[in-house]
Design a protein around this motif. Sequence first.
Motif, PDB file in Angstrom:
ATOM      1  N   UNK A  40     -21.375 -35.870   2.118  1.00 51.03           N
ATOM      2  CA  UNK A  40     -21.303 -34.493   2.176  1.00 51.03           C
ATOM      3  C   UNK A  40     -21.105 -33.889   3.323  1.00 51.03           C
ATOM      4  N   UNK A  41     -21.693 -34.546   4.396  1.00 51.53           N
ATOM      5  CA  UNK A  41     -21.735 -33.816   5.710  1.00 51.53           C
ATOM      6  C   UNK A  41     -20.337 -34.291   6.249  1.00 51.53           C
ATOM      7  N   UNK A  42     -20.155 -35.623   6.111  1.00 51.03           N
ATOM      8  CA  UNK A  42     -18.545 -35.962   6.487  1.00 51.03           C
ATOM      9  C   UNK A  42     -17.661 -35.282   5.948  1.00 51.03           C
ATOM     10  N   UNK A  43     -17.618 -34.866   4.575  1.00 54.75           N
ATOM     11  CA  UNK A  43     -16.460 -34.083   4.036  1.00 54.75           C
ATOM     12  C   UNK A  43     -16.436 -32.681   4.480  1.00 54.75           C
ATOM     13  N   UNK A  44     -17.539 -32.381   5.122  1.00 53.90           N
ATOM     14  CA  UNK A  44     -17.631 -30.762   5.459  1.00 53.90           C
ATOM     15  C   UNK A  44     -16.853 -30.899   6.994  1.00 53.90           C
ATOM     16  N   UNK A  45     -16.824 -32.100   7.616  1.00 45.18           N
ATOM     17  CA  UNK A  45     -15.997 -32.234   8.847  1.00 45.18           C
ATOM     18  C   UNK A  45     -14.803 -33.089   8.469  1.00 45.18           C
ATOM     19  N   UNK A  51      -2.085 -33.723  -0.080  1.00 45.10           N
ATOM     20  CA  UNK A  51      -1.257 -32.476  -0.821  1.00 45.10           C
ATOM     21  C   UNK A  51      -1.135 -33.001  -2.397  1.00 45.10           C
ATOM     22  N   UNK A  52      -1.349 -32.038  -3.234  1.00 45.66           N
ATOM     23  CA  UNK A  52      -1.759 -32.141  -4.625  1.00 45.66           C
ATOM     24  C   UNK A  52      -0.471 -32.316  -5.133  1.00 45.66           C
ATOM     25  N   UNK A  53      -0.261 -33.461  -5.530  1.00 40.07           N
ATOM     26  CA  UNK A  53       1.285 -33.789  -6.427  1.00 40.07           C
ATOM     27  C   UNK A  53       2.527 -34.087  -5.246  1.00 40.07           C
ATOM     28  N   UNK A  54       1.842 -34.457  -4.024  1.00 42.63           N
ATOM     29  CA  UNK A  54       2.999 -34.876  -3.045  1.00 42.63           C
ATOM     30  C   UNK A  54       3.297 -36.003  -3.023  1.00 42.63           C
ATOM     31  N   UNK A  55       4.167 -36.341  -2.051  1.00 40.10           N
ATOM     32  CA  UNK A  55       4.967 -37.991  -2.112  1.00 40.10           C
ATOM     33  C   UNK A  55       5.483 -38.372  -3.724  1.00 40.10           C
ATOM     34  N   UNK A  56       6.176 -37.223  -4.070  1.00 38.68           N
ATOM     35  CA  UNK A  56       6.617 -37.657  -5.424  1.00 38.68           C
ATOM     36  C   UNK A  56       7.459 -38.772  -5.738  1.00 38.68           C
ATOM     37  N   UNK A  57       8.148 -39.264  -4.668  1.00 39.35           N
ATOM     38  CA  UNK A  57       8.789 -40.658  -4.914  1.00 39.35           C
ATOM     39  C   UNK A  57       7.974 -41.809  -5.137  1.00 39.35           C
ATOM     40  N   UNK A  58       6.729 -41.551  -4.980  1.00 35.65           N
ATOM     41  CA  UNK A  58       5.792 -42.794  -5.574  1.00 35.65           C
ATOM     42  C   UNK A  58       5.833 -42.902  -7.030  1.00 35.65           C
ATOM     43  N   UNK A 124     -11.705 -31.615  -4.543  1.00 37.32           N
ATOM     44  CA  UNK A 124     -11.847 -29.948  -4.473  1.00 37.32           C
ATOM     45  C   UNK A 124     -11.195 -29.204  -3.333  1.00 37.32           C
ATOM     46  N   UNK A 125     -11.376 -29.923  -2.056  1.00 38.25           N
ATOM     47  CA  UNK A 125     -10.907 -29.150  -1.160  1.00 38.25           C
ATOM     48  C   UNK A 125      -9.466 -29.557  -0.554  1.00 38.25           C
ATOM     49  N   UNK A 126      -9.084 -30.682  -1.089  1.00 38.56           N
ATOM     50  CA  UNK A 126      -8.066 -31.726  -0.630  1.00 38.56           C
ATOM     51  C   UNK A 126      -8.135 -32.334   0.739  1.00 38.56           C
ATOM     52  N   UNK A 127      -9.437 -32.098   1.426  1.00 35.90           N
ATOM     53  CA  UNK A 127      -9.625 -32.656   2.634  1.00 35.90           C
ATOM     54  C   UNK A 127     -10.183 -34.023   2.567  1.00 35.90           C
ATOM     55  N   UNK A 128      -9.761 -34.622   3.711  1.00 37.27           N
ATOM     56  CA  UNK A 128     -10.507 -35.960   3.617  1.00 37.27           C
ATOM     57  C   UNK A 128     -10.495 -36.582   5.373  1.00 37.27           C
ATOM     58  N   UNK A 129     -11.096 -37.791   5.288  1.00 40.21           N
ATOM     59  CA  UNK A 129     -11.510 -38.077   6.733  1.00 40.21           C
ATOM     60  C   UNK A 129     -11.681 -39.833   6.545  1.00 40.21           C
TER      61      UNK A 129
END
Length: 342
Positions: A40-45, A51-58, A124-129
């Motif tokens: 949870x701390x990593x996700x906060x950073x 991108x939701x529904x991005x890279x649609x060529x996939x 939920x936030x679309x953020x990643x690390x």
Amino acid sequence: MAGTGMAPTDTAPFTLRRATGTLAESAAKLAGDIGATSVEALLAQANRTAVRRGASATMGGMKPRPADWYAFDVKDQATPDWYPQGVTCGEESGAFGAPVFLVTWYFKPDAGERGIRVSFLSPQTLRYRHALLVQATPDGSYAPIDIHAGGVACHGHLLYVADTVRGLRVFDLANLLDLRTVQNDLGDPARAGRADGRFHAFGYRYVIPQTDFWRVAQPGARFSFVSVDRSGPAPMLVTGEYLEDDPGGRVARWPLGLEGGAPADAYVLGQPKVQGALSWGGRWYMSQAADAATNGRLLVHDGGRVAARPYPIGPEDLTVQDGRLWSVTEFRNKRVVFGVAL
């Protein structure tokens, strides 16, 4: 070769032997020197945005399209160096306080090995690390791990990562280590390990040391992917073999904990090019790949028959979250985590 249905096979080739060695002791030393943090701390950073529904060529010619999908950012889409392979999720773990997907990547170039990494992605936030998976050493340092990491599963805080010809490497997320707790920068981006009193991880802020190893007892079986079946009375770990043009690849299941190392059962898949497999609710699901321009297929084995469903380009490992079957795709500019109905 044409595919057929699944059939029971000998479990003995998949027998595992525990080979912890100095892994747990070395990881504990490293954790004591750096200090652990939480998912949870990593996700906060998190420092990247999906991108939701991005890279649609996939999706190629897939109809209907997946229920939902999350594309990695432009840099991770474009890189020729890193390829996503395994996927697991917080629901599979049961130990996290927020929804999360975990994706393993391997470093492809022969020169300048950077090992394997895992991405923590919040739907939920679309953020990643990203975090670097490492092997700690008794002297308090660590090194990258040069494997394909074709699959990943999570049970509690333990990550099981497929090591193709050796078995399963285990990482404890209780040892998710934040280098910022002991130094103000992230060290030399061109190296990994401990030197001159500082920690380096190719520029990554987080490292996760391996704590255990389940090695295949005899040569021959391959560990190309891994998942967890949580649909029965007790969770089962599932691993299987990718074979390019041969439907003779096998899959095996263990009671989680791997006590004794012997699988409960094993089957011949009856299909070539299987990149991920999962048993769930009495059915087997298999992601079957093609090439970077051709849609894959989701194969569903229900008793004696195999049904094929449309699937994106480049599908890999499998997991289940929120009643959907999720996978990850690997090819450049077509890298997404996506979910379809079971």
